[in-house]
Scaffold this motif. Structure first.
Motif, PDB file in Angstrom:
ATOM      1  N   PHE A 201    -104.967  21.391  23.075  1.00 13.51           N
ATOM      2  CA  PHE A 201    -105.169  21.626  24.504  1.00 13.51           C
ATOM      3  C   PHE A 201    -106.458  22.405  24.750  1.00 13.51           C
ATOM      4  CE2 PHE A 201    -104.705  24.518  28.153  1.00 13.51           C
ATOM      5  CZ  PHE A 201    -104.673  23.575  29.176  1.00 13.51           C
ATOM      6  N   GLU A 202    -106.705  23.434  23.958  1.00 10.52           N
ATOM      7  CA  GLU A 202    -107.927  24.230  24.122  1.00 10.52           C
ATOM      8  C   GLU A 202    -109.173  23.425  23.756  1.00 10.52           C
ATOM      9  OE1 GLU A 202    -107.378  28.839  23.702  1.00 10.52           O
ATOM     10  OE2 GLU A 202    -106.755  27.886  21.834  1.00 10.52           O
TER      11      GLU A 202
ATOM     12  N   SER B 104    -108.409  19.889  26.735  1.00 17.23           N
ATOM     13  CA  SER B 104    -107.835  20.164  28.067  1.00 17.23           C
ATOM     14  C   SER B 104    -106.808  19.114  28.491  1.00 17.23           C
ATOM     15  CB  SER B 104    -108.930  20.303  29.140  1.00 17.23           C
ATOM     16  OG  SER B 104    -109.475  19.043  29.513  1.00 17.23           O
ATOM     17  N   THR B 105    -106.321  18.299  27.557  1.00 16.65           N
ATOM     18  CA  THR B 105    -105.306  17.276  27.869  1.00 16.65           C
ATOM     19  C   THR B 105    -103.954  17.945  28.101  1.00 16.65           C
ATOM     20  OG1 THR B 105    -106.501  15.686  26.509  1.00 16.65           O
ATOM     21  CG2 THR B 105    -104.214  15.165  27.042  1.00 16.65           C
TER      22      THR B 105
ATOM     23  N   LYS C 237    -114.448  19.833  31.584  1.00 15.47           N
ATOM     24  CA  LYS C 237    -114.382  19.400  30.176  1.00 15.47           C
ATOM     25  C   LYS C 237    -115.713  19.622  29.465  1.00 15.47           C
ATOM     26  CE  LYS C 237    -110.585  16.099  30.342  1.00 15.47           C
ATOM     27  NZ  LYS C 237    -110.111  14.751  29.951  1.00 15.47           N
TER      28      LYS C 237
ATOM     29  N   LEU D 247    -116.071  23.279  28.865  1.00 16.21           N
ATOM     30  CA  LEU D 247    -115.169  23.675  27.774  1.00 16.21           C
ATOM     31  C   LEU D 247    -115.784  23.324  26.425  1.00 16.21           C
ATOM     32  CD1 LEU D 247    -112.373  24.675  26.757  1.00 16.21           C
ATOM     33  CD2 LEU D 247    -111.583  22.307  26.964  1.00 16.21           C
TER      34      LEU D 247
ATOM     35  N   ARG E  79    -108.623  29.414  26.328  1.00 15.61           N
ATOM     36  CA  ARG E  79    -109.536  28.664  27.184  1.00 15.61           C
ATOM     37  C   ARG E  79    -108.774  27.534  27.872  1.00 15.61           C
ATOM     38  NH1 ARG E  79    -111.469  30.407  22.812  1.00 15.61           N
ATOM     39  NH2 ARG E  79    -111.238  28.591  21.460  1.00 15.61           N
ATOM     40  N   ILE E  80    -108.814  27.554  29.206  1.00 18.11           N
ATOM     41  CA  ILE E  80    -108.101  26.573  30.017  1.00 18.11           C
ATOM     42  C   ILE E  80    -109.124  25.867  30.898  1.00 18.11           C
ATOM     43  CG2 ILE E  80    -106.326  26.208  31.784  1.00 18.11           C
ATOM     44  CD1 ILE E  80    -106.260  29.507  30.009  1.00 18.11           C
ATOM     45  N   ALA E  81    -109.201  24.544  30.787  1.00 15.75           N
ATOM     46  CA  ALA E  81    -110.155  23.775  31.590  1.00 15.75           C
ATOM     47  C   ALA E  81    -109.403  22.696  32.362  1.00 15.75           C
ATOM     48  CB  ALA E  81    -111.219  23.136  30.701  1.00 15.75           C
ATOM     49  N   SER E  82    -109.728  22.544  33.637  1.00 18.11           N
ATOM     50  CA  SER E  82    -109.045  21.547  34.459  1.00 18.11           C
ATOM     51  C   SER E  82    -109.950  21.118  35.607  1.00 18.11           C
ATOM     52  CB  SER E  82    -107.739  22.132  35.014  1.00 18.11           C
ATOM     53  OG  SER E  82    -107.085  21.193  35.836  1.00 18.11           O
TER      54      SER E  82
ATOM     55  N   THR F  70    -104.643  28.006  37.167  1.00 18.41           N
ATOM     56  CA  THR F  70    -105.808  27.400  37.837  1.00 18.41           C
ATOM     57  C   THR F  70    -105.657  27.378  39.362  1.00 18.41           C
ATOM     58  OG1 THR F  70    -104.883  25.155  37.708  1.00 18.41           O
ATOM     59  CG2 THR F  70    -106.222  25.904  35.844  1.00 18.41           C
TER      60      THR F  70
END
Length: 667
Positions: free
Chosen positions: A484-485, A488-489, A607, A610, A623-626, A634
């Motif tokens: 995920f990190e 970001s899926t 993304k 990230l 780290r969280i990306a969206s 978020t």
């Protein structure tokens, strides 16, 4: 079933199948076998090993293939063979027994138990004559001194209970001063010249060096940084690393990383991918990139199954000789390399430091390429192209040798370590193939090993037969968080959370607030066991605690963070005197005692940001990306036509920035 014969032909484990033609009436572990032992009133002889174990092969040849020895074993005992890699629960139980008796352990592990599995004596390797004498003495004691046998059973059960007792402690804040003192103590154990810890044999212990590297980087502790660099260099230069093909052996028998115990284990190589990838981020050492590239190529060539998951191990022995596949005679090298031999000899220490036994040489190095090139009046480019030429010449020749046996079972937990390592390599080097390998492997595991309730441990010959243990669950959750990190899926973090809920359902102990090693669906032989000591693989409880901390941050689940804090409090008093045995717990301690960041990236370029952010070493962060506001963390962060980076600590956020470079200034 007929128990008066060897029944290992029915097993899928490569280790068990290695013994299917022994004259010993070996059985696989099962309830039916224990019932038969109780019906016949025969004690159990439980022999545990693994396919790449050198001394397991020695004892098999000396005793288990011998008709005289087999006759005694068959007459007096119900004999059970166990693959420790498939049944780590039984291995841990019976290893603790041997350690209680002898204060040491190892494999092969041979334990004697009542017909119901409760142990009363054990040891490791026994030469043939000593083994026969022991068998006769154990039989005599069991049938003629049952009171003494039961006394041993009860004494060992009491000792095992004490070993597994974990007290519930009051959760508290964790002190920077205390952990700093722990590192000061830990530094006294460093081998300043050869790297690693000041002892032999030497295990690489990547979990320890991940934590030491992190502490050195985060606190600017020069000694920890220097020692991490020395260790990474020396391991990469040593005989423990396959200088021609890549991949690491299990440990070195000496302090110099020179003579390996030649078996290659999947779990070491997965963890070392992570360590060398992170080491590259800190030191920018091109040799670390070479190590990662070569090791992944070796994994693809030698360990990748048709299903795109990875096999377990490769033996140390070939043609009944340890290391024969890997070593070289100098005359052989001279004939192959001709005019290049003199330079090759210097580079790989042939007939010098690398000389081993019986005229064989283990290829190893004592300096980096820059230093060697300078001393030998070569340009760095010239040397590198020459080394590639040597490898291209020698690898095809070595390929023609008889290869060591490969254990082709698939273990969920060990594959998870490789998935995590491949993600770390992808983050560092931006090689999309590494990520594809990781996603292929997790795809297979989630499709074939996870049914929504149970995660299975093993896979071989289209069969999966053993329900997973805590390490399988914990390491898969860790790999899913890493995926995920990396990507970001969202499905990865959702699946990690779903499996975490199952861990609470099946493994959680409400009295001590830790996780048992075996599911509550299984009945323990002696007592419930809790794995807390970090070894060559981190303990399943320490992995789970680290997972809960990260999941708590990513999913905004305070109860997960509090659970991680509670688990750390339960073991805190053990950490300071035994840091190597609690290396992964110390990593969690740093999360609580030093600033830890939530990096939240929201917007259309999330993304890409990230991917750029992941090029940097940021061990004190999640780290969280969206592109939208799907996750709780978020919410209310999306800005029109902008991609914002929010640097937060305990969800208190700084003013957002709009470039990675600006964001890094605030971390």
């Amino acid at each position: 079933m007929n128990f008066l014969q060897n029944n290992l032909k029915l097993a899928t484990s490569p280790y068990l199948k290695q013994h299917e033609n022994n004259p010993v009436w070996w059985q696989s572990w099962s309830d039916d076998v224990l019932e038969y032992a109780q019906e016949t009133n025969k004690p159990l002889l439980i022999s545990i090993g693994y396919s790449a174990c050198h001394w397991c092969h020695v004892m098999e040849h000396q005793s288990f293939e011998n008709e005289e020895v087999a006759k005694v074993m068959n007459e007096y005992f119900v004999c059970i063979k166990i693959d420790r890699e498939e049944r780590p629960d039984l291995d841990a139980l019976y290893m603790n027994v041997v350690q209680l008796i002898h204060q040491s352990g190892g494999w092969p592990l041979n334990v004697f138990a009542l017909p119901d599995g409760r142990p009363f004596y054990g040891g490791t390797y026994f030469p043939k004559e000593q083994w026969i004498e022991l068998l006769q003495n154990i039989n005599q004691m069991y049938h003629h001194h049952s009171d003494k046998t039961l006394e041993y059973v009860n004494s060992l059960a009491e000792g095992l209970t004490k070993m597994e007792t974990i007290e519930l402690k009051s959760a508290q804040n964790f002190s920077q001063n205390k952990i700093n003192e722990t590192f000061e103590f830990w530094q006294q154990q460093f081998d300043d010249e050869w790297g690693g810890f000041n002892r032999a044999p030497k295990f690489m212990l990547p979990n320890a060096w991940q934590t030491i590297l992190r502490f050195g980087f985060e606190t600017k502790n020069e000694e920890c940084l220097i020692q991490s660099k020395i260790t990474l260099d020396r391991i990469a230069f040593g005989g423990i690393y396959d200088q021609l093909k890549g991949g690491f052996s299990r440990y070195s028998v000496d302090p110099y990383w020179k003579v390996p115990h030649f078996e290659k284990m999947l779990y070491d190589n997965g963890q070392l991918l992570s360590l060398y990838s992170n080491g590259y981020k800190v030191f920018k050492e091109n040799e670390y990139k070479t190590v990662v590239d070569e090791t992944i190529n070796w994994l693809k060539d030698e360990m990748l199954s048709p299903e795109n998951v990875f096999y377990a191990a490769i033996d140390a022995d070939s043609e009944k000789e340890e290391g024969k596949y890997y070593v070289w005679k100098s005359a052989e090298l001279k004939e192959i390399l001709k005019d290049d031999f003199t330079l090759f000899q210097k580079y790989y220490q042939v007939d010098e430091f690398g000389e081993w036994e019986h005229g064989n040489n283990i290829l190893m190095r004592l300096s980096d390429d820059e230093d060697f090139a300078e001393k030998n009046n070569l340009s760095l480019e010239e040397l590198k192209s020459t080394v590639i030429k040597w490898k291209n010449t020698l690898n095809p020749i070595r390929e023609k040798r008889i290869k060591p046996h490969r254990d082709e079972k698939v273990l969920t937990s060990w594959n998870a370590l490789v998935i995590t390592g491949l993600c770390d390599a992808h983050q560092t080097f931006n090689n999309d193939e590494y990520l594809q390998l990781a996603e292929n492997a997790i795809g297979f595991i989630l499709k074939n090993q996870w049914n929504g309730e149970t995660l299975f441990r093993n896979y071989k010959d289209n069969q999966t037969t053993i329900a997973g243990f805590l390490d399988d669950y914990a390491l898969i959750i860790e790999a899913l968080i890493k995926l995920f990190e990396t990507t970001s899926t969202l499905i990865y973090i959702e699946t990690a959370d779903k499996i975490t809920q199952e861990v609470f359902n099946q493994f959680y102990n409400h009295k001590n607030k830790m996780f048992a090693y075996k599911s509550h669906y299984d009945t323990p032989l002696v007592n419930e066991t809790f794995e807390i000591y970090d070894n060559v693989i981190s303990s399943s409880n320490s992995i789970m605690a680290n997972n809960l901390f990260k999941l708590g941050k990513i999913l905004n689940h305070q109860d997960y963070t509090e659970q991680a804090q509670q688990m750390l409090a339960n073991v805190e008093d053990k950490i300071f005197d035994h840091p190597t045995g609690f290396a992964n717990w110390i990593n969690l301690y740093l999360n609580f005692s030093y600033p830890f960041k939530e990096i939240v990236i929201v917007g259309k370029e999330a993304k890409n940001y990230l991917k750029e952010m992941n090029n940097y070493y940021l061990p004190n962060s999640v780290r969280i990306a969206s592109e939208n506001e799907t996750l709780e963390i978020t919410k209310n962060r999306l800005e029109e036509n902008k991609t914002a980076i929010h640097i937060c600590e305990n969800y208190a956020c700084q003013i957002p920035t709009y470039s990675v470079i600006d964001a890094l200034k605030n971390i």
